[in-house]
Design a protein around this motif. Structure first.
Motif, PDB file in Angstrom:
ATOM      1  N   LYS A  93       2.661   5.571  -7.123  1.00 11.68           N
ATOM      2  CA  LYS A  93       1.613   4.829  -7.856  1.00 11.68           C
ATOM      3  C   LYS A  93       2.109   4.429  -9.242  1.00 11.68           C
ATOM      4  O   LYS A  93       1.891   3.306  -9.689  1.00 11.68           O
ATOM      5  N   ASP A 136      -3.393   4.915  -1.027  1.00 11.61           N
ATOM      6  CA  ASP A 136      -4.251   4.018  -0.247  1.00 11.61           C
ATOM      7  C   ASP A 136      -4.568   4.610   1.124  1.00 11.61           C
ATOM      8  O   ASP A 136      -5.586   4.297   1.726  1.00 11.61           O
ATOM      9  N   LYS A 141       0.843  -1.205   0.000  1.00 12.91           N
ATOM     10  CA  LYS A 141       0.000   0.000   0.000  1.00 12.91           C
ATOM     11  C   LYS A 141       0.873   1.249   0.000  1.00 12.91           C
ATOM     12  O   LYS A 141       2.030   1.222   0.437  1.00 12.91           O
ATOM     13  N   ALA A 189       3.460  -1.685   3.280  1.00 14.12           N
ATOM     14  CA  ALA A 189       3.159  -0.317   2.819  1.00 14.12           C
ATOM     15  C   ALA A 189       4.443   0.491   2.835  1.00 14.12           C
ATOM     16  O   ALA A 189       5.420   0.130   3.510  1.00 14.12           O
ATOM     17  N   ARG A 240       6.138  -1.431   7.412  1.00 10.88           N
ATOM     18  CA  ARG A 240       5.829  -0.229   6.614  1.00 10.88           C
ATOM     19  C   ARG A 240       6.967   0.776   6.804  1.00 10.88           C
ATOM     20  O   ARG A 240       6.931   1.592   7.726  1.00 10.88           O
TER      21      ARG A 240
END
Length: 241
Positions: free
Chosen positions: A235, A31, A3, A225, A205
């Motif tokens: 992205k 996200d 994410k 993430a 993360r």
């Protein structure tokens, strides 16, 4: 699937920890959003990273010494003055109200490592519950005592431990504190570390991943993430990965 959390909103392109940076993160397709919470003199929960207002506003002094009304007179446009005229320091409540109308996840970092804001955990948990956002929230902090406290107060909200230096078997430490997430400085993260953490059912993360090279590496490691100042760039790179 890794994410993408927009660090302080889309902080690489917009004034950090402001509503405009959060709106941009949603537009970019992040996200989730990561933000920082501190407390004013009159107990308001405000979204700002530093313990002082010097770096990101046109004022000077400690957040804890100002009332919320005082802070509202400041311009938090930071280094983006040429693009935006005025940005205010938001209340956590303002962000939660907006985010409840989206599908975004939210990482709330409690900034109580340097200043032990009284009842910060209780207040933040109270407002999260008010908006019924518990399933979409992660609490994190460099103050691990605070994370243990959050876990006691709200066992149904995920907690994660922020840290800079490599730790020995941090998944054991995380379990001890009831945390299910590790948020390490990205340079301490290796593929074997991620694999081992996942074997122990702990999320990884890393922060703060801004270069294309480090983004590709973290996607390759299959971290849960990343925190990045550039969600749109992340992205695009993730699509190609």
């Amino acid at each position: 699937m890794t994410k993408i959390f927009a660090h302080r909103g889309s902080a690489g392109t917009h004034p950090e920890n402001t509503m405009i940076a959060f709106y941009e993160a949603e537009r970019a397709g992040a996200d989730g959003i990561e933000l920082d919470v501190q407390m004013t003199k009159d107990g308001a929960l405000v979204v700002i990273h530093d313990e002082t207002i010097d770096r990101t506003t046109d004022g000077t002094g400690w957040v804890k010494d100002f009332t919320y009304r005082d802070l509202q007179t400041l311009n938090a446009v930071y280094k983006f003055a040429e693009q935006y005229q005025v940005c205010r320091i938001p209340l956590l409540e303002e962000v939660l109200e907006w985010i409840s109308g989206t599908s975004l996840l939210l990482n709330i970092e409690l900034k109580n490592g340097l200043i032990p804001y009284e009842k910060l955990e209780e207040k933040v948990i109270g407002i999260v519950k008010h908006y019924r956002l518990e399933p979409r929230i992660i609490f994190s902090s460099f103050n691990h005592n605070s994370m243990a406290r959050c876990r006691q107060l709200a066992p149904n909200i995920e907690t994660a431990l922020l840290y800079m230096e490599p730790l020995y078997q941090p998944w054991q430490y995380a379990r001890l504190l009831g945390a299910s997430g590790l948020h390490p400085y990205y340079r301490t993260v290796s593929e074997s570390f991620v694999r081992e953490a996942h074997l122990h059912h702990v999320h990884v993360r890393p922060f703060t991943i801004n270069s294309e090279e480090s983004m590709k590496t973290m996607f390759q490691y299959q971290v849960d993430a990343i925190f990045t100042d550039y969600p749109q760039k992340a992205k695009q790179i993730k699509k190609k990965a």
